[in-house]
Structures are given as structure tokens and as C-alpha cells.
Design a protein around this motif. Sequence first.
Motif, PDB file in Angstrom:
ATOM      1  N   LEU A 180      -4.983   5.604   4.899  1.00 31.73           N
ATOM      2  CA  LEU A 180      -5.972   5.915   3.863  1.00 31.73           C
ATOM      3  C   LEU A 180      -7.389   5.674   4.354  1.00 31.73           C
ATOM      4  O   LEU A 180      -8.348   5.706   3.571  1.00 31.73           O
ATOM      5  CB  LEU A 180      -5.700   5.060   2.616  1.00 31.73           C
ATOM      6  N   VAL A 220       0.870  -1.181   0.000  1.00 28.83           N
ATOM      7  CA  VAL A 220       0.000   0.000   0.000  1.00 28.83           C
ATOM      8  C   VAL A 220       0.902   1.225   0.000  1.00 28.83           C
ATOM      9  O   VAL A 220       1.635   1.450   0.969  1.00 28.83           O
ATOM     10  CB  VAL A 220      -0.899   0.015   1.255  1.00 28.83           C
ATOM     11  N   GLY A 264      -0.074   1.622   6.115  1.00 32.64           N
ATOM     12  CA  GLY A 264      -0.365   2.408   4.910  1.00 32.64           C
ATOM     13  C   GLY A 264      -1.865   2.418   4.651  1.00 32.64           C
ATOM     14  O   GLY A 264      -2.455   3.459   4.328  1.00 32.64           O
ATOM     15  N   CYS A 266       0.726   4.863   0.355  1.00 30.02           N
ATOM     16  CA  CYS A 266      -0.348   5.753   0.820  1.00 30.02           C
ATOM     17  C   CYS A 266      -0.077   7.231   0.575  1.00 30.02           C
ATOM     18  O   CYS A 266      -0.852   8.073   1.037  1.00 30.02           O
ATOM     19  CB  CYS A 266      -0.617   5.505   2.306  1.00 30.02           C
ATOM     20  N   GLU A 272      -2.393   5.752  -3.274  1.00 34.27           N
ATOM     21  CA  GLU A 272      -3.062   7.040  -3.158  1.00 34.27           C
ATOM     22  C   GLU A 272      -2.399   7.983  -4.151  1.00 34.27           C
ATOM     23  O   GLU A 272      -1.170   7.950  -4.315  1.00 34.27           O
ATOM     24  CB  GLU A 272      -2.882   7.567  -1.720  1.00 34.27           C
TER      25      GLU A 272
END
Length: 345
Positions: free
Chosen positions: A296, A7, A292, A9, A77
Motif C-alpha cells: 500500500l 494489514v 501488506g 491490502c 485497502e
Amino acid sequence: VMTPGLVDCHTHLVFGGARADEFEARLEGASYEEIARRGGGILSTVLATREASEQTLFNAALPRLKALVEEGVTTVEIKSGYGLDVANELKMLRVARRLGEELPVHVLTTLLGAHALPPEYENDSDGYIELVCNEMIPAAAAEGLADAVDVFCEKIAFSVAQCERVFKAAQAHGLPIKAHAEQLSNLGGAAMAARHCALSADHIEYLDDAGIAAMREAGSVAVILPGAFHTLRETQQPPIAGLREAGVPMAVATDANPGSSPIFMPTLMLNLACTLFRMTPQEALAGMTANGAAALGLKGQGQLHEGAVADLCVWDIETPAELAYAVQPGRLRQRVYQGELTHGR
Ligand code: NIG
Ligand code: FE
């Protein structure tokens, strides 16, 4: 070794142009701050991004996102913040959404209208903040283009009070908030963000004990960005030991962007988090998976357990620590996204 899908982020993957000239200027002694003050830095990317069509931005961002996906990222992200007017910020967010439709990766979008002061608002930063609050946030919310709202709280960007106005507008539209804070100086932005229940405060090299306490209280995630620290040759270390002691969850992300972190290699960030900041390899990996996800607002994701989302990576390594230990692309053997094999066999 099997891990959750990575992830990432915090990224700025959508942008026009490049900033190698600024990289050279910094090597000759100019600071990030000086370059920003003379109209370079973020503003030079703003000009290039405004000029670029949606398709041009998409074409440029696609290989960057592919690089992340091919290194195991299953959730990313992507921030706006290089448009700095309503049309161009929405254009960036649309590109980010389209990227998520094109590749097997969850894309969460973040409106970063309060990233820098655009030239047309020179000497009127409050006027620009009004635009962000009264037009940009409502427009992004109405079109469902933003999953969160971010700010750059810094002397070369926006004050704590201005960022607080942005947060109130975001929350009035039901959007979660996060902040670039305490990167170059200690203004208290992270503590203010925490008071507004921010998902995360990011960079935080200059975070003090009061900031750590506020983040612990709010349950905000500390997003550690070693790529920017490395690229800008910073010396002020984020307070890792204090965060660890306080039990503030730490995430690690690429901050991939054309200025402060032109690095599109997630596992290198695991390595840098350990070598530069003395995070443990386990902390770094949790930072790019479960923590992470928490940064989010995806609490409970980025984990391996029965019933979890089947976003998984299988790596050609013997122990999880090896992911941070060696800087070596090409170790991803299999990648499973939403239960489907998308890489390897
Ligand atoms: O996360 N700190 C501010 N924003 C970005 C850098 C953006 C840029 O230099 O283009 C960051 O480091
Ligand atoms: Fe950033």
C-alpha cells in the motif's frame, strides 16, 4: 503473542447485491470466465451497486469491515470497481472513506475503474479506457478520493496496452499504481506494471520467471490471494518458491468480494496461504503485516519496533505460527489502534 495490527491490502468490501447463484453455477460446472462472458460475474455486481444509494452501500459494507476489524485488521485497502462510470465509482470511493471515519481502522482507497467493461461500452473497450483516463482518474484525484489506481489485466477485462494507458494517467495525477494480473492467464501484465514501478501485482498465479525478475527489479510486492484461488477452485499455483528465491516481498490479503472471494476472515487467509501455497506461517504473517503495508506504499509500517505506529494485536496463542495453524475466530484478546485500546481490556 503480540503482532502488528493486521494489514489487509486488497479488498472489494463495498458492493451491492450478492452472488450465491454464481457460486452454485460454478459448482455445476460453469467457470468464472464463462459466467463473466455471459454478463454475470462482476457485471451483475455492477448493476446492483449502481442501483444502491451511498447509504445502502455503506450499511452493507459496515458489518463486513467490522468482521475484519474484530479479527485484528488495523489497516485495510478498499477498491472501487463495481460502478464503472464516473458517478458510481466516486460513490463507492466516498463510501470507503466514510467507513474509515466510522471504525477504528485506516482505510486506503483504490480506484479500480478498469475492472470490467460496462454494458454501455460494449465493443468499445478503448472508449471506456479513455473515460477512465480522461474523466474518472482526474475526478477521483481532484476530490482526493483515491490513494492508488488499480486495473484488471486479463482476457475477460483489459489488455496490457490498455492497462498501461491507465497507469500513465494515474501517474500524471501523482497516484501510485497496482494491478490484478496473471490471475487466469499469463498476459505479462505484472511485468508491465513493474516497469511502471507498481506498488504491487496481485493474484499472479500465472506469473512467469520474466515477471518475477521484473517485480524484483522494481521492488513491487507480490500480493497472494488464496481466497480467490480457493473459491474458484483454481489449480494453477502462484510461483511462491520463485518469488521467495528472488526475494520479492509477498503480501497476503483477503480479496474480500462478492464473486471470487466472499471471505471476510483474515486469519483464514494466513491458513490458506500455508495449506494451499506452502508459504510458511512466518511468511504469511509478514504478508498480512509489513509486506501488506508495503503493497500500500506504507513501507516501514506493519512492524513492531520502537517508534513504529502503535497498531497492535494481542492474541490468545502461544506462538505466532498458531495464527495460521488453527482456523479459529475469537482469539484476538486486545487490539490497539493508534495507541488506543479498541478491543479487550
Ligand atoms: O480480485 N479479479 C478480478 N477482480 C476480483 C473479483 C471481483 C468479482 O468477481 O466481483 C478479484 O478476484
Ligand atoms: Fe481483487
